[in-house]
Design a protein around this motif. Structure first.
Motif, PDB file in Angstrom:
ATOM      1  N   VAL A   1      13.906   6.406   0.012  1.00  0.00           N
ATOM      2  CA  VAL A   1      13.323   6.290  -1.333  1.00  0.00           C
ATOM      3  C   VAL A   1      12.065   7.141  -1.522  1.00  0.00           C
ATOM      4  N   GLY A   2      11.584   7.753  -0.452  1.00  0.00           N
ATOM      5  CA  GLY A   2      10.379   8.565  -0.592  1.00  0.00           C
ATOM      6  C   GLY A   2       9.967   9.153   0.746  1.00  0.00           C
ATOM      7  N   LYS A   3       8.868   9.902   0.710  1.00  0.00           N
ATOM      8  CA  LYS A   3       8.369  10.534   1.936  1.00  0.00           C
ATOM      9  C   LYS A   3       6.853  10.413   1.990  1.00  0.00           C
ATOM     10  N   LEU A   4       6.349   9.878   3.099  1.00  0.00           N
ATOM     11  CA  LEU A   4       4.913   9.744   3.319  1.00  0.00           C
ATOM     12  C   LEU A   4       4.406  10.950   4.106  1.00  0.00           C
ATOM     13  N   THR A   5       3.275  11.499   3.691  1.00  0.00           N
ATOM     14  CA  THR A   5       2.657  12.588   4.453  1.00  0.00           C
ATOM     15  C   THR A   5       1.775  11.985   5.542  1.00  0.00           C
ATOM     16  N   LYS A   6       1.380  12.817   6.508  1.00  0.00           N
ATOM     17  CA  LYS A   6       0.482  12.347   7.575  1.00  0.00           C
ATOM     18  C   LYS A   6      -0.828  11.830   6.982  1.00  0.00           C
ATOM     19  N   ALA A   7      -1.317  12.519   5.953  1.00  0.00           N
ATOM     20  CA  ALA A   7      -2.582  12.128   5.315  1.00  0.00           C
ATOM     21  C   ALA A   7      -2.457  10.753   4.667  1.00  0.00           C
ATOM     22  N   GLN A   8      -1.311  10.489   4.007  1.00  0.00           N
ATOM     23  CA  GLN A   8      -1.110   9.176   3.377  1.00  0.00           C
ATOM     24  C   GLN A   8      -1.015   8.078   4.426  1.00  0.00           C
ATOM     25  N   VAL A   9      -0.321   8.352   5.546  1.00  0.00           N
ATOM     26  CA  VAL A   9      -0.212   7.372   6.630  1.00  0.00           C
ATOM     27  C   VAL A   9      -1.608   7.031   7.145  1.00  0.00           C
ATOM     28  N   GLU A  10      -2.429   8.062   7.362  1.00  0.00           N
ATOM     29  CA  GLU A  10      -3.781   7.846   7.879  1.00  0.00           C
ATOM     30  C   GLU A  10      -4.640   7.077   6.878  1.00  0.00           C
ATOM     31  N   ALA A  11      -4.501   7.400   5.585  1.00  0.00           N
ATOM     32  CA  ALA A  11      -5.290   6.717   4.555  1.00  0.00           C
ATOM     33  C   ALA A  11      -4.951   5.230   4.510  1.00  0.00           C
ATOM     34  N   VAL A  12      -3.652   4.903   4.543  1.00  0.00           N
ATOM     35  CA  VAL A  12      -3.227   3.494   4.520  1.00  0.00           C
ATOM     36  C   VAL A  12      -3.716   2.793   5.787  1.00  0.00           C
ATOM     37  N   ALA A  13      -3.564   3.454   6.947  1.00  0.00           N
ATOM     38  CA  ALA A  13      -3.986   2.861   8.221  1.00  0.00           C
ATOM     39  C   ALA A  13      -5.493   2.570   8.230  1.00  0.00           C
ATOM     40  N   LYS A  14      -6.292   3.531   7.740  1.00  0.00           N
ATOM     41  CA  LYS A  14      -7.752   3.333   7.711  1.00  0.00           C
ATOM     42  C   LYS A  14      -8.138   2.183   6.784  1.00  0.00           C
ATOM     43  N   GLU A  15      -7.474   2.104   5.632  1.00  0.00           N
ATOM     44  CA  GLU A  15      -7.801   1.048   4.669  1.00  0.00           C
ATOM     45  C   GLU A  15      -7.421  -0.328   5.196  1.00  0.00           C
TER      46      GLU A  15
ATOM     47  N   ALA B   1       6.937   1.714   7.028  1.00  0.00           N
ATOM     48  CA  ALA B   1       7.542   2.710   6.134  1.00  0.00           C
ATOM     49  C   ALA B   1       9.022   2.885   6.457  1.00  0.00           C
ATOM     50  N   LYS B   2       9.340   3.004   7.730  1.00  0.00           N
ATOM     51  CA  LYS B   2      10.750   3.191   8.131  1.00  0.00           C
ATOM     52  C   LYS B   2      11.598   2.000   7.712  1.00  0.00           C
ATOM     53  N   SER B   3      11.069   0.797   7.848  1.00  0.00           N
ATOM     54  CA  SER B   3      11.834  -0.399   7.484  1.00  0.00           C
ATOM     55  C   SER B   3      12.025  -0.511   5.972  1.00  0.00           C
ATOM     56  N   MET B   4      11.232   0.248   5.208  1.00  0.00           N
ATOM     57  CA  MET B   4      11.362   0.255   3.746  1.00  0.00           C
ATOM     58  C   MET B   4      12.249   1.402   3.247  1.00  0.00           C
ATOM     59  N   GLY B   5      12.706   2.252   4.177  1.00  0.00           N
ATOM     60  CA  GLY B   5      13.503   3.398   3.768  1.00  0.00           C
ATOM     61  C   GLY B   5      12.655   4.566   3.318  1.00  0.00           C
TER      62      GLY B   5
ATOM     63  N   MET C   1       0.834  -1.205   0.000  1.00  0.00           N
ATOM     64  CA  MET C   1       0.000   0.000   0.000  1.00  0.00           C
ATOM     65  C   MET C   1       0.874   1.263   0.000  1.00  0.00           C
ATOM     66  N   ILE C   2       1.977   1.217   0.758  1.00  0.00           N
ATOM     67  CA  ILE C   2       2.904   2.362   0.803  1.00  0.00           C
ATOM     68  C   ILE C   2       3.554   2.554  -0.567  1.00  0.00           C
ATOM     69  N   LYS C   3       3.997   1.449  -1.181  1.00  0.00           N
ATOM     70  CA  LYS C   3       4.618   1.549  -2.515  1.00  0.00           C
ATOM     71  C   LYS C   3       3.633   2.132  -3.521  1.00  0.00           C
ATOM     72  N   LYS C   4       2.366   1.722  -3.422  1.00  0.00           N
ATOM     73  CA  LYS C   4       1.347   2.231  -4.339  1.00  0.00           C
ATOM     74  C   LYS C   4       1.105   3.729  -4.103  1.00  0.00           C
ATOM     75  N   ALA C   5       1.030   4.134  -2.831  1.00  0.00           N
ATOM     76  CA  ALA C   5       0.786   5.545  -2.496  1.00  0.00           C
ATOM     77  C   ALA C   5       1.911   6.445  -3.005  1.00  0.00           C
ATOM     78  N   LEU C   6       3.152   5.936  -2.966  1.00  0.00           N
ATOM     79  CA  LEU C   6       4.307   6.737  -3.388  1.00  0.00           C
ATOM     80  C   LEU C   6       4.768   6.404  -4.806  1.00  0.00           C
TER      81      LEU C   6
END
Length: 141
Positions: free
Chosen positions: A97-111, A132-136, A78-83
Motif C-alpha cells: 500500500v505504500g513505501k517508507l523511505t529511510k528518513a521516514q523510518v528514522e523520524a517515526v523511530a525517533k518520535e 511497516a512490513k506487517s501493514m503491507g 504514525m506510519i499511516k500518517k507519514a504515508l
C-alpha cells in the motif's frame, strides 16, 4: 501510605473524542471506575491531538480512584500518517500500500523512542520496519 493497585487497563482511544461507548464503558465499568470522570480528563488532555489515536494506560486502585498516562500514537498510526494512508493492506505479503523511505523510518523511530522498550535508535528502526512490513508497506533499503 500508597494505594493498593487493583488493575491496569490499556486502551487506544481517539484523542479528544472518547465516549462512554465500548471499549471505554465496559472496560472501566467492570472495575467501578467513574467513566465520565475519566472521559472528561482524557479528552481535555488530548484535545490538541484530535484526529490521532492516543493510548492511555489507566491504573485503577482498590478505592475505585484512578490515574492514567497517555502515550504516543501506535507505530502503525504514525506510519499511516507519514504515508497519508487510510489503512494498511489486508494482504500484506501480496498487496503493498505504500513505501517508507529511510528518513521516514528514522523520524517515526525517533518520535516513538520514549514509549518503546529500547533506548537504541537502530533497534527502534527495526521495530518500525517490522510494523511497516506487517501493514503491507515496503521499506527502502
Amino acid at each position: 501510605m500508597a494505594k493498593k493497585v487493583k488493575t491496569v487497563i490499556k486502551l487506544n482511544l481517539p484523542a479528544g473524542e472518547a465516549t462512554p461507548a465500548p471499549p471505554v464503558g465496559p472496560a472501566l465499568g467492570q472495575h467501578g471506575v467513574p467513566i465520565m470522570d475519566f472521559i472528561k480528563e482524557y479528552n481535555a488532555r488530548t484535545a490538541k491531538l484530535k484526529g490521532q489515536i492516543i493510548p492511555a494506560v489507566i491504573t485503577v486502585y482498590e478505592d475505585r480512584t484512578f490515574t492514567f498516562v497517555t502515550k504516543l500514537p501506535p507505530v502503525s498510526e504514525m506510519i499511516k500518517k507519514a504515508l497519508k494512508l487510510q489503512k494498511g493492506s489486508g494482504k500484506p505479503n501480496k498487496e503493498k500500500v505504500g513505501k517508507l523511505t529511510k528518513a521516514q523510518v528514522e523520524a517515526v523511530a525517533k518520535e516513538k523512542l520514549p514509549d518503546l522498550n529500547t533506548t537504541d535508535l537502530e533497534a527502534a528502526k527495526k521495530i518500525v520496519i517490522g510494523t511497516a512490513k506487517s501493514m503491507g508497506v515496503e521499506v527502502e533499503n
